[in-house]
Design a protein around this motif. Structure first.
Motif, mmCIF file in Angstrom:
data_model
loop_
_atom_site.group_PDB
_atom_site.id
_atom_site.type_symbol
_atom_site.label_atom_id
_atom_site.label_comp_id
_atom_site.label_asym_id
_atom_site.label_seq_id
_atom_site.Cartn_x
_atom_site.Cartn_y
_atom_site.Cartn_z
ATOM 1 N N SER A 139 0.810 -1.227 0.000
ATOM 2 C CA SER A 139 0.000 0.000 0.000
ATOM 3 C C SER A 139 0.847 1.282 0.000
ATOM 4 N N ALA A 140 1.999 1.286 0.662
ATOM 5 C CA ALA A 140 2.799 2.519 0.716
ATOM 6 C C ALA A 140 3.275 2.908 -0.685
ATOM 7 N N GLU A 141 3.755 1.933 -1.471
ATOM 8 C CA GLU A 141 4.230 2.226 -2.832
ATOM 9 C C GLU A 141 3.070 2.653 -3.723
ATOM 10 N N VAL A 142 1.928 1.990 -3.536
ATOM 11 C CA VAL A 142 0.750 2.319 -4.353
ATOM 12 C C VAL A 142 0.293 3.740 -4.045
ATOM 13 N N LEU A 143 0.269 4.098 -2.762
ATOM 14 C CA LEU A 143 -0.160 5.444 -2.361
ATOM 15 C C LEU A 143 0.748 6.502 -3.011
ATOM 16 N N ALA A 144 2.060 6.280 -2.946
ATOM 17 C CA ALA A 144 3.005 7.251 -3.522
ATOM 18 C C ALA A 144 2.803 7.350 -5.032
ATOM 19 N N LEU A 145 2.618 6.206 -5.689
ATOM 20 C CA LEU A 145 2.450 6.210 -7.143
ATOM 21 C C LEU A 145 1.174 6.954 -7.534
ATOM 22 N N GLN A 146 0.073 6.654 -6.862
ATOM 23 C CA GLN A 146 -1.172 7.295 -7.297
ATOM 24 C C GLN A 146 -1.206 8.782 -6.948
ATOM 25 N N ARG A 147 -0.571 9.165 -5.848
ATOM 26 C CA ARG A 147 -0.541 10.607 -5.531
ATOM 27 C C ARG A 147 0.222 11.360 -6.621
ATOM 28 N N CYS A 148 1.287 10.764 -7.127
ATOM 29 C CA CYS A 148 2.048 11.508 -8.146
ATOM 30 C C CYS A 148 1.382 11.396 -9.515
ATOM 31 N N CYS A 149 0.737 10.279 -9.809
ATOM 32 C CA CYS A 149 0.133 10.101 -11.139
ATOM 33 C C CYS A 149 -1.123 10.941 -11.329
ATOM 34 N N TRP A 150 -1.923 11.065 -10.275
ATOM 35 C CA TRP A 150 -3.226 11.713 -10.479
ATOM 36 C C TRP A 150 -3.185 13.238 -10.332
#
Ligand SMILES: Cc1cc2nc3c(=O)[nH]c(=O)nc-3n(C[C@H](O)[C@H](O)[C@H](O)COP(=O)(O)O)c2cc1C
Length: 340
Positions: A193-204
């Motif tokens: 979840s930590a990696e996913v959170l970082a990825l989606q915050r930067c992508c969206w």
């Protein structure tokens, strides 16, 4: 000696969030290697081999406690190593040796040469105990410095096991090779979840800018919320050398396959990774699934033209929430991909 090690590094193991599973080769009672096929084939016929394989497979690293026999490792250790192949690969191995004048160090040198053939990665830190100094009246009481060395071995083992995780994952039979060299796709779990959170915050962020709104769920979700949906959606992540490059999630609802959270790190956009991830998601459509459904912002021009290029039709022009729904019929080709 094994018990001394477990007691000595036990508290540190808990601090590191690792789990120590003590194992005695004598209790395992492996006979001399009695499989027909070479271990690299992974074809095991004997119950004892299957049991040993499962134990080694489940571990991320090893600390071997070994004596020295005739300036080398004992035959039991060599035999246990020889039994398996793939299960050892890209896992760190540390040593605690004991012996007389050499403190078992020749045994470790011998073992190190052998373990590298199995793609085990031997650590630099070791513990070498002289029996005369470490054993008193049958009781194992090594000097204090040995306990510090044992903790150093454990620290190095856990760090190396984490660093080598991508090497282990890339070769895993459940993981599919990705579109970039050294990349692979694997199912994401709540612990990602930590990696996913970082990825989606930067992508969206781009989505927020294009649509002039901050009301984008992917920008607001907490770690707990991400962890929760990772448990319900089937999410795939594209990894390379420990970095999450992109992701996509799917959920079956009646005849529809919902696809969402398709994102790629900003520095690797325009290389077809999003397309590759979308197609990988579509290929998971099972028989009986007739449509793929996804959503994007009504003003996300780049997303819309990408999805239209992939055969999606907009089925809503963008309601009050500013979101467009797109659908695409599942083709026979995708179903056959899914089955293969
Ligand atoms: C066949 C054999 C060979 C040994 N060779 C060595 C040796 O090369 N160097 C050494 O320091 N000790 C050697 N030893 C002594 C062992 O290190 C010592 O007996 C130790 O306690 C054996 O551990 P174990 O009882 O867990 O097998 C040898 C012992 C045996 C039985």
């Amino acid at each position: 000696m094994g018990r001394w090690l477990v007691e000595t590094v036990g508290p540190r193991t808990a601090q590191l969030g690792a789990e120590l599973v003590p194992l005695s080769l004598s209790e395992l009672s492996l006979p001399f290697l009695d499989e027909e096929d070479h271990p690299s084939a992974g074809v095991y016929t004997q119950e004892h081999t299957k049991r040993w394989s499962a134990l080694v497979d489940a571990a991320d690293g090893f600390v071997v406690v070994t004596p020295e026999y005739n300036h080398g490792m004992p035959a039991t250790l060599k035999n246990a190593l020889d039994y398996l192949g793939r299960e050892w690969a890209w896992k760190p191995i540390g040593f605690v040796s004991y012996g007389n004048t050499s403190s078992g160090t020749r045994s470790v040198q011998h073992a190190k040469q052998v373990v590298t053939a199995l793609r085990l990665v031997p650590l630099g830190s070791t513990v070498a105990l002289r029996i005369g100094e470490a054993v008193d009246g049958g009781r194992v009481l090594p000097p204090a410095a040995a306990a510090e060395s044992a903790v150093r071995v454990l620290d190095e083992l856990v760090r190396a096991a984490n660093a080598l995780r991508p090497m282990r994952e890339i070769g895993h039979p459940d993981h599919r090779a990705g579109p970039l060299p050294g990349s692979y796709l694997r199912r994401l779990a709540p612990q990602d979840s930590a990696e996913v959170l970082a990825l989606q915050r930067c992508c969206w962020v781009d989505e927020a800018l294009a649509n002039d709104t901050l009301a984008v769920p992917a920008l607001h979700e907490s770690l707990e919320q991400v962890r929760e949906w990772l448990g319900t959606w089937t999410t795939s992540g594209l990894w390379q050398d420990g970095r999450l490059l992109g992701m996509v999630r799917t959920l079956r609802a009646d005849d529809d396959l919902h696809v969402g959270r398709l994102g790629v790190v900003p520095d690797l956009r325009g290389r077809g990774i999003g397309r590759w991830l979308l197609r990988a998601a579509e290929a998971t459509a099972e028989p009986g699934c007739v449509r793929t459904v996804l959503h994007t912002g009504a003003r996300s021009r780049r997303n819309l033209s990408f999805y239209h290029g992939e055969g999606y039709r907009s089925t809503s022009a963008g309601g009050a929430d500013g979101v467009v729904r797109l659908t695409k019929d599942v083709t026979r080709q995708e179903l056959s991909n899914a089955r293969n």
